[in-house]
Motif scaffolding. Structure first.
Motif, PDB file in Angstrom:
ATOM      1  N   GLY A 272       0.789  -1.227   0.000  1.00 23.41           N
ATOM      2  CA  GLY A 272       0.000   0.000   0.000  1.00 23.41           C
ATOM      3  C   GLY A 272       0.822   1.277   0.000  1.00 23.41           C
ATOM      4  N   ARG A 273       2.137   1.175  -0.041  1.00 26.05           N
ATOM      5  CA  ARG A 273       2.990   2.366  -0.022  1.00 26.05           C
ATOM      6  C   ARG A 273       3.229   2.879  -1.442  1.00 26.05           C
ATOM      7  N   PRO A 274       3.192   4.195  -1.641  1.00 29.00           N
ATOM      8  CA  PRO A 274       3.530   4.748  -2.950  1.00 29.00           C
ATOM      9  C   PRO A 274       5.000   4.463  -3.253  1.00 29.00           C
ATOM     10  N   THR A 275       5.264   4.002  -4.469  1.00 31.83           N
ATOM     11  CA  THR A 275       6.601   3.558  -4.845  1.00 31.83           C
ATOM     12  C   THR A 275       6.950   4.079  -6.227  1.00 31.83           C
ATOM     13  N   GLN A 276       8.223   4.438  -6.399  1.00 31.88           N
ATOM     14  CA  GLN A 276       8.711   4.817  -7.718  1.00 31.88           C
ATOM     15  C   GLN A 276       9.658   3.726  -8.200  1.00 31.88           C
ATOM     16  N   PHE A 277       9.423   3.230  -9.408  1.00 33.12           N
ATOM     17  CA  PHE A 277      10.242   2.180 -10.004  1.00 33.12           C
ATOM     18  C   PHE A 277      11.062   2.772 -11.137  1.00 33.12           C
ATOM     19  N   CYS A 278      12.344   2.459 -11.165  1.00 28.58           N
ATOM     20  CA  CYS A 278      13.219   2.816 -12.285  1.00 28.58           C
ATOM     21  C   CYS A 278      13.381   1.564 -13.126  1.00 28.58           C
ATOM     22  N   LEU A 279      12.918   1.642 -14.362  1.00 33.50           N
ATOM     23  CA  LEU A 279      12.958   0.494 -15.254  1.00 33.50           C
ATOM     24  C   LEU A 279      14.063   0.669 -16.289  1.00 33.50           C
ATOM     25  N   ARG A 280      14.262  -0.385 -17.064  1.00 38.35           N
ATOM     26  CA  ARG A 280      15.255  -0.312 -18.136  1.00 38.35           C
ATOM     27  C   ARG A 280      14.901   0.808 -19.100  1.00 38.35           C
ATOM     28  N   ALA A 281      15.871   1.260 -19.854  1.00 40.86           N
ATOM     29  CA  ALA A 281      15.726   2.348 -20.834  1.00 40.86           C
ATOM     30  C   ALA A 281      15.399   3.676 -20.162  1.00 40.86           C
ATOM     31  N   GLY A 282      15.677   3.794 -18.856  1.00 39.88           N
ATOM     32  CA  GLY A 282      15.492   5.062 -18.164  1.00 39.88           C
ATOM     33  C   GLY A 282      14.057   5.447 -17.873  1.00 39.88           C
ATOM     34  N   VAL A 283      13.131   4.527 -17.974  1.00 40.27           N
ATOM     35  CA  VAL A 283      11.722   4.822 -17.713  1.00 40.27           C
ATOM     36  C   VAL A 283      11.479   4.802 -16.208  1.00 40.27           C
ATOM     37  N   ARG A 284      10.814   5.825 -15.722  1.00 37.61           N
ATOM     38  CA  ARG A 284      10.428   5.890 -14.302  1.00 37.61           C
ATOM     39  C   ARG A 284       8.902   5.879 -14.235  1.00 37.61           C
ATOM     40  N   VAL A 285       8.377   5.006 -13.378  1.00 38.34           N
ATOM     41  CA  VAL A 285       6.935   4.918 -13.202  1.00 38.34           C
ATOM     42  C   VAL A 285       6.622   4.946 -11.714  1.00 38.34           C
ATOM     43  N   ASP A 286       5.442   5.455 -11.393  1.00 37.85           N
ATOM     44  CA  ASP A 286       4.960   5.491 -10.013  1.00 37.85           C
ATOM     45  C   ASP A 286       3.824   4.498  -9.868  1.00 37.85           C
ATOM     46  N   ALA A 287       3.733   3.880  -8.699  1.00 39.21           N
ATOM     47  CA  ALA A 287       2.670   2.911  -8.446  1.00 39.21           C
ATOM     48  C   ALA A 287       2.510   2.742  -6.942  1.00 39.21           C
ATOM     49  N   VAL A 288       1.487   1.987  -6.579  1.00 39.37           N
ATOM     50  CA  VAL A 288       1.277   1.602  -5.187  1.00 39.37           C
ATOM     51  C   VAL A 288       1.708   0.147  -5.064  1.00 39.37           C
ATOM     52  N   PHE A 289       2.683  -0.122  -4.176  1.00 37.33           N
ATOM     53  CA  PHE A 289       3.233  -1.471  -4.023  1.00 37.33           C
ATOM     54  C   PHE A 289       2.147  -2.412  -3.532  1.00 37.33           C
ATOM     55  N   GLY A 290       2.038  -3.571  -4.191  1.00 39.49           N
ATOM     56  CA  GLY A 290       1.040  -4.556  -3.803  1.00 39.49           C
ATOM     57  C   GLY A 290       1.667  -5.752  -3.130  1.00 39.49           C
ATOM     58  N   ALA A 291       2.421  -6.545  -3.889  1.00 38.10           N
ATOM     59  CA  ALA A 291       3.033  -7.764  -3.362  1.00 38.10           C
ATOM     60  C   ALA A 291       4.151  -8.213  -4.280  1.00 38.10           C
TER      61      ALA A 291
END
Length: 121
Positions: A64-83
């Motif tokens: 349930g915590r807001p999380t920022q993920f850094c993915l390959r190719a420099g893409v950054r996405v925001d999401a709510v961590f689930g499991a």
């Protein structure tokens, strides 16, 4: 309409020589030290149980915590961590905000995730 229920699967413990731990981490070095010092099976098992418990508590606290993920190719996405799944193959997230729009729920492959951090509320 059925209410979605979050599922957190318990990860497997570290089997073999340090599976799941960075060889340079202090925790891994402590585990190796216990094995090399002739530690009993009970001592080594206790260390592994403690590490597993800390990992599971971390997963539980992350839900349930807001999380920022850094993915390959420099893409950054925001999401709510689930499991996270047992084999650490995928991470389930909710409200994934990508450059193309928002996805209600998604699975992120761990091989595509370079880093992630939890955002302050």
């Amino acid at each position: 309409m059925p209410v979605p229920v979050g599922v957190i699967r318990l990860p497997r413990g570290p089997e073999g020589p340090g599976r799941g731990f960075s060889p340079t981490s202090p925790r891994f070095q402590a585990l190796l030290g216990a094995e090399e010092a002739g530690g009993t099976t009970a001592t080594i098992q206790g260390v592994r149980a403690s590490l597993r418990e800390r990992y599971l508590r971390g997963l539980g606290a992350a839900r349930g915590r807001p999380t920022q993920f850094c993915l390959r190719a420099g893409v950054r996405v925001d999401a709510v961590f689930g499991a996270a799944d047992v084999e650490a193959v995928a991470v389930q997230v909710d409200a994934l905000r990508t450059p193309l729009g928002v996805q209600a729920a998604a699975l992120l492959r761990c091989t595509d995730v370079l880093a992630y951090s939890f955002l302050l509320d």
